[in-house]
Design a protein around this motif. Structure first.
Motif, short mmCIF file in Angstrom:
data_model
loop_
_atom_site.label_atom_id
_atom_site.label_comp_id
_atom_site.label_asym_id
_atom_site.label_seq_id
_atom_site.Cartn_x
_atom_site.Cartn_y
_atom_site.Cartn_z
N LEU A 409 -0.23 53.40 65.74
CA LEU A 409 0.11 54.63 66.43
C LEU A 409 0.49 54.38 67.88
N MET A 411 2.37 52.27 69.02
CA MET A 411 3.82 52.02 69.09
C MET A 411 4.55 53.31 69.39
N TYR A 412 4.01 54.40 68.87
CA TYR A 412 4.70 55.68 69.00
C TYR A 412 4.05 56.57 70.06
N PHE A 414 0.61 57.29 70.39
CA PHE A 414 -0.53 58.08 69.95
C PHE A 414 -1.71 57.18 69.69
N PRO A 434 13.41 56.87 75.94
CA PRO A 434 12.44 56.27 75.03
C PRO A 434 12.60 54.77 74.89
N LEU A 435 13.82 54.26 75.14
CA LEU A 435 14.03 52.84 74.92
C LEU A 435 13.52 51.99 76.08
N LEU A 444 7.00 46.85 67.89
CA LEU A 444 8.19 47.57 67.42
C LEU A 444 9.30 46.60 67.05
N HIS A 445 9.51 45.61 67.90
CA HIS A 445 10.58 44.64 67.65
C HIS A 445 10.07 43.23 67.92
N PRO A 446 9.15 42.76 67.07
CA PRO A 446 8.55 41.47 67.34
C PRO A 446 9.49 40.31 67.03
#
Lengths: 456, 446
Positions: A409, A411-412, A414, A434-435, A444-446
Motif C-alpha cells: 500500500l 507504493m500507492y 496508503f 504523481p510521477l 513500483l519499478h524495481p
C-alpha cells in the motif's frame, strides 16, 4: 471366639496385632499411591492416565470422543424452516457438499503394483536444453542474473471445514500475488489432486514433477505452503548464490546431517531447479508417500531414525531429512540449506515483534530483522483442529498479512491504520505530479523487473 | 441331711457369693462395653482418616473440576470462545473505528477523486522515454494490468470466500497464460466511494502509479474466464480509450440501465480516462448524494429499479447525456467481454462437443459473469443451488482448458476430482508444444 482358642489376654494381643497390621498396611498403600501420584511409576502409569482411560472407556459407552485440544465448529443457529433447499436464496442454508457430483468412479488400482510417480526419464537435461534452443521466445533466464521462477501453491478444491478458512486462503494468495507481481514471478495455484495415493502433504510431489516436465522454460520451481505469507516485499532472492545448487531449503546443516533432527529443514517453502537431478530426487523421495500401509510403515522408520520425531505417518519433510542424512554423498553437494534469511520463518518467534521491526528496521533484510516469509505451521486455518489456540493463530495471521500489505500500500500512498485493522489511511497527499513521487522502497519499478531493451 | 444343709447353706451362702460375681459381671460387661466403644471409635477414626486421605490424593492428582459430571462444560466453553472469535473476525468492526460518525458529502459539496491532473499524456510519455526498461509494449503486446478485488472482511458465509478463491485462481491461470499482471485489491481507498464505486479511485491510483501500463482491465470478482485461449483484440481499439461490453441500441434508443456492463471493461492509461473518471465519480459519494443520484437514474433509465446510484447506471447516464465521450468508447459485443451467465452455463457440454476454445463469443464465451448471484453476501437474486452449481460448472469448464496441458480434466463439470486424459510419457515436450496455449498457434483474435 478367639478367646476360646487363645485365651482372653492372647485374644486381646491378637486383636491389637491385627489392628496395628491394618494401620500399617493402610499407611503403606497410601504412601505408594501418593508417590505414584507425584512422581509417576513408569510403566505402571499415573493416576491421570488411569483417569483418562476410565473416562475414555466410559465415554465409549456413551458414544462420545475425547475432546481435542482445539475445536473450531460453527454452532448452527436455528434457522426457520423456509422453502426447500433447491429454491432458497439464502446462502447460509445451503450445504455445499451436496453440490459436487463425480461423474466417474475412482480408477481401481491394482494393489500388487508398486507405486511409481511416473515413467523414469533419464535425459531430461538434454531434452530441455534442446527445447530451450528451439524456443528462444521462452528463455529460462529473464535477466542475466534472474532465472524464470514459477511459484507453486495450492489448496483443496472443496470448501474448508472451518468457516473462515477460505478467507485466510484468499488473503494468503493475494499476498503471494503481490510479492510475485513485484518480483516478476509467475504463480500456479493448484486445486487438483493429481494422484489419489499421494494425498495430503505428499500431493506436492506429483504436482511438482508434472509442472517441471510441462514448463521447460521454468528454471526454478518455488513451492510454498498455503499457510506461508510474504512479509518482506522488498527482498529479492540471491539467485547468484544458488547457481550451482539444485535444491534450496531453509534449514541447518548440523541439524540435518549430524543430528538427523526432523525439523532440521522445512519443506513448506523451497526452490527446486528444473533438471535431471531434481527428477531423480523426486523418484527417491516419493516411495514413502503412498497412503495406507506404506506411509504408516515409513512413518515408523522415520520416527525411529530421526531425532525428536513424534509417532505419525510419514510426511515429506521427515522423508527429505532422512534421504539427505542417509544418502549424503549423493545429494548434499547440490543442496543448499539456507539460514541467512527466512525462506521459511516459524511464526511463533516472529509475529510478536512486528512493531519492533517497524520501529528499528526496514524491508529488504529478509532475516530476523524483517522476515521474508512468516510460515504459520500448525495453525491449519482450513481445518477444524489445529495445534494452537484459534485466537492466536487467526489474529496473528491478520497481523502478518497487514504487515506485508503495508509495504504494497505504501507504493500507492496508503497504509493500514494498525496491524490489526482492515482499514487504511493515507500516508501522503494526492499530488498533481504523481510521477515525481517515489515510493520509499522502490517497489513500483524495481531494477529486477526491468525488461531487456533490444538493441535496435 | 447335713449335705443338704451344707448345700442349703452353701446355697444360702450363694446369695452372698453372687454379690461379688454380680459386681465382676457388670465390671466385665462394662469392660466389654468399653472395648466395644473403643473399637467403634477406632473404626470411625480410621474411616474418617481414609476418607480424608482419599480426597486429598484424588484432588492432588486429578482436580475437582474433572470430577464434575459435565465435562462438556469445558468443551462448551471452547466452542463458545471460538464462535466469539469467528463472529468478531467476520463482523465489520475494526479496532481502528472512530467513534464519531463518518462525515458524508453534502449535496452542495463537489466531490473530487483527487487533485486535478491536466497533462497526463505528456508526463507519461516523458516518463516512458526516460525509462526505456519499463516499456508500455512488451514483445509487441501492450501491457495490461488486470484489477479485481473483494471486501477486506470475510464473506457473510464461508461459501462466498470459497468462490472468491476459485475466481482468483481462474484469473491467475488466464493471466499467467497471457502475460498479464494482476492487482487484487482488498482496501477501501476512499471511504466515500464504497461498494461498487470503490473501483474508481483504485483505477485512477493505479493509472497514475504505473505509467508503464497501457490498459487497465477492471474485472468483477464474480466474473470468470471461460475461454483460456481467447485474447482481447487490442489492435481493434487503437483509436479508443474505453472498451466495454454492451449494445448501442439498448444504450441510445432504449436508454436501458443494462445497456453496458461495468463488470469487465478496459481503460487506456491516458488523460481522457482520467477526465472520464472525474466526470463519472460525482454520483458516487455515499449518503444523500448517492441517494439523490439514484432517483435521477431510475427516472432516466429504462427498467432501473429504485435504489442508490450504482457505477453502471451512472456511466450509462453520463454517456447518454454527454455523448461527446462516445467518440472514444468502443461498445463491444462481438465477443463476451462480459457474458451474462444465465444463458451460457447450461450449454457448456454442447460447447465442448461442437466447438473449441479461442472463439470468445456465444459458441465459447470469453467471460461468464455471475451478475446477481452475490455469493459473498447472505442473499442473492437467484436460487443458491442454481448460482453455485453454475459457478462450479463455469470454473471447471475453464479449469479443463488449463489442465489439458498437464493431461487431466475434471470428472464432470460438477466434480472437484480429476482424471487422466493422457498417459505419462518419457518425452513430455511433444505435448508441451501441442497443448501449451502460449506456444501453440491456437490463440486467435477476431
Amino acid at each position: 471366639m478367639l478367646d476360646r482358642v487363645f485365651g482372653p489376654r492372647r485374644a486381646r494381643q491378637f486383636h491389637r496385632l491385627l489392628h496395628n497390621g491394618k494401620i500399617t498396611l493402610l499407611c503403606l498403600v497410601l504412601t505408594i499411591v501418593v508417590l505414584r501420584g507425584n512422581l509417576g511409576a513408569g510403566k505402571f502409569g499415573t493416576p491421570e492416565q488411569d483417569f483418562k482411560e476410565i473416562r475414555e472407556t466410559f465415554y465409549q459407552y456413551r458414544g462420545k470422543r475425547a475432546e481435542p485440544r482445539r475445536v473450531l465448529e460453527e454452532i448452527q443457529t436455528t434457522t426457520e424452516q423456509t422453502t426447500s433447499s433447491s429454491s432458497t436464496n439464502n446462502y447460509a442454508e445451503f450445504d455445499i457438499n451436496k453440490l459436487f457430483v463425480d461423474e466417474e468412479d475412482d480408477v481401481k488400482k491394482n494393489p500388487n503394483e508398486p507405486y511409481s510417480i511416473g515413467p523414469k526419464i533419464s535425459d531430461w537435461d538434454e531434452q530441455r536444453g534442446e527445447w530451450l534452443k528451439q524456443n528462444p521466445n521462452f528463455p529460462n533466464f529473464v535477466n542475466p542474473n534472474k532465472p524464470r521462477v514459477l511459484l507453486v501453491t495450492g489448496s483443496s478444491p472443496k470448501p474448508c471445514e472451518n468457516p473462515v478458512g477460505d478467507h485466510y486462503l484468499l488473503k494468503s494468495i493475494k499476498n503471494k500475488i503481490d510479492y510475485c507481481r513485484i518480483h516478476g514471478i509467475e504463480i500456479f495455484y493448484n486445486m487438483a489432486l493429481l494422484d489419489a495415493e499421494m494425498a495430503g502433504f505428499w500431493a506436492k510431489l506429483p504436482l511438482i514433477r508434472k509442472l517441471l516436465l510441462s514448463h521447460p522454460e521454468v528454471e526454478f520451481l518455488w513451492w510454498m505452503d498455503s499457510d506461508a505469507m510474504f512479509t518482506d516485499m522488498a527482498f529479492e532472492l540471491p539467485w547468484e548464490r544458488y547457481k550451482d545448487r539444485n535444491l534450496v531449503m531453509h534449514g541447518w546443516n548440523e541439524m540435518v546431517y549430524d543430528e538427523k533432527n526432523w525439523i532440521g529443514l522445512n519443506t513448506g517453502s523451497f526452490l527446486l531447479r528444473n533438471c535431471q537431478w531434481s527428477l531423480d530426487l523426486i523418484d527417491v523421495w516419493a516411495p514413502m508417500g503412498p497412503k495406507g500401509k506404506i506411509r504408516e510403515e515409513a512413518g515408523k522408520v522415520l520416527t525411529r531414525e530421526l531425532k525428536d520425531r513424534p509417532v505419525f505417518e510419514a510426511d515429506d519433510q521427515s522423508a527429505m531429512v532422512w534421504i539427505l542424512a542417509s544418502q549424503k554423498e549423493r545429494w548434499a553437494d547440490k543442496v543448499y540449506l539456507e539460514n541467512h534469511y527466512y525462506l521459511h520463518g516459524y511464526w511463533g518467534i516472529l509475529v510478536d515483534r512486528y512493531e519492533e521491526m517497524i520501529a528499528s528496521y526496514h524491508p529488504g533484510f529478509g532475516d530476523h530483522r524483517w522476515p521474508l516469509v512468516t510460515h504459520f505451521v500448525g495453525c491449519k486455518p482450513c481445518g477444524k483442529f489445529g495445534d494452537y489456540p484459534v485466537e492466536r493463530c487467526l489474529k496473528q495471521m491478520d497481523r502478518a498479512f497487514n504487515f506485508g500489505d503495508n509495504q504494497i500500500l505504501q507504493m500507492y500512498g496508503f497504509t493500514h491504520k494498525s496491524l490489526a485493522s482492515r482499514r487504511v489511511k493515507r500516508t501522503r497527499n494526492d499530488s498533481s505530479n504523481p510521477l515525481e513521487v517515489k515510493d520509499e522502497l522502490g517497489l513500483l519499478h524495481p531494477a529486477y523487473k526491468a525488461v531487456k531493451v533490444p538493441s535496435s | 441331711m447335713g449335705q443338704e444343709r451344707a448345700q442349703k447353706r452353701g446355697s444360702a451362702t450363694l446369695p452372698t457369693s453372687t454379690a461379688p460375681t454380680a459386681v465382676s459381671r457388670t465390671a466385665r460387661t462394662l469392660r466389654a462395653g468399653n472395648r466395644q466403644i473403643h473399637k467403634t471409635l477406632n473404626n470411625i477414626k480410621i474411616t474418617i482418616l481414609c476418607g480424608l486421605v482419599t480426597i486429598l490424593v484424588l484432588r492432588g492428582t486429578i482436580g475437582f473440576s474433572s470430577l464434575s459430571p459435565d465435562t462438556d462444560l469445558e468443551n462448551q466453553a471452547i466452542i463458545e470462545e471460538t464462535n466469539r472469535i469467528l463472529a468478531e473476525i467476520r463482523s465489520d468492526k475494526d479496532p481502528e473505528d472512530d467513534n464519531q460518525n463518518q462525515p458524508t458529502t453534502n449535496l452542495n459539496d463537489t466531490y473530487t477523486l483527487g487533485v486535478k491532473i491536466s497533462n497526463w499524456d505528456h508526463k507519461r510519455s516523458l516518463w516512458l522515454t526516460r525509462n526505456q526498461d519499463f516499456p508500455n509494449i512488451v514483445n509487441g503486446k501492450a501491457r495490461i494490468l488486470l484489477v479485481t478485488g473483494s471486501p477486506p472482511n470475510p464473506c457473510d458465509n464461508a461459501i462466498g470466500d470459497h468462490y472468491l478463491l476459485k475466481s482468483i485462481k481462474n484469473k491467475i491461470d488466464y493471466c499467467r497464460i497471457h502475460g498479464i499482471e494482476i492487482v487484487y485489491n482488498m482496501a477501501h481507498l476512499d471511504k466515500e466511494l464504497s461498494g461498487y464505486w470503490a473501483k474508481l479511485p483504485l483505477i485512477r491510483r493505479l493509472m497514475l502509479s504505473h505509467p508503464e501500463v497501457e490498459w487497465i482491465w477492471w474485472m468483477d470478482s464474480d466474473a470468470l474466464f471461460t475461454d483460456m485461449v481467447f485474447k482481447v483484440p487490442l489492435s481493434k481499439y487503437k483509436d479508443h480509450n474505453l472498451v466495454i461490453h454492451g449494445y448501442p441500441d439498448l444504450l441510445f434508443d432504449q436508454k436501458s440501465w443494462i445497456a453496458l456492463n461495468t463488470g469487465s471493461f478496459l481503460f487506456r492509461n491516458c488523460q481522457w480516462s482520467l477526465d472520464l473518471l472525474d466526470d463519472w465519480a460525482p454520483m458516487g459519494p455515499k449518503g444523500p448524494v448517492r441517494e439523490e443520484a439514484g432517483k435521477i437514474l431510475t427516472a432516466s433509465l429504462k427498467g432501473r429499479p429504485a435504489f442508490e446510484a450504482d457505477d453502471q447506471s451512472a456511466l450509462i447516464y453520463l454517456l447518454i447525456t454527454k455523448s461527446e465521450w462516445m467518440s472514444k468508447v468502443f461498445v463491444e459485443n462481438s465477443y463476451f467481454l462480459h457474458g451474462y451467465w444465465a444463458g451460457l452455463v447450461d450449454r457448456y457440454e454442447e460447447m465442448m462437443e461442437k466447438y473449441h476454445p479461442g472463439l470468445g463469443d456465444e459458441r465459447w464465451p470469453f467471460v461468464t459473469h455471475f451478475v446477481g448471484c452475490k455469493p459473498c453476501g447472505s442473499y442473492g437474486d437467484y436460487p443458491v443451488q442454481r448460482c453455485l452449481s453454475s459457478m462450479e460448472r463455469a470454473f471447471n469448464f475453464a479449469d479443463n482448458q488449463v489442465l489439458k496441458l498437464y493431461g487431466f480434466r475434471h470428472r464432470g463439470l460438477l466434480s472437484p476430482k480429476i482424471k487422466r486424459i493422457r498417459n505419462e510419457t518419457v518425452t513430455p515436450l511433444q505435448y508441451v508444444d501441442r497443448f501449451d496455449i502460449r506456444h501453440s498457434g491456437q490463440a486467435t483474435s477476431n
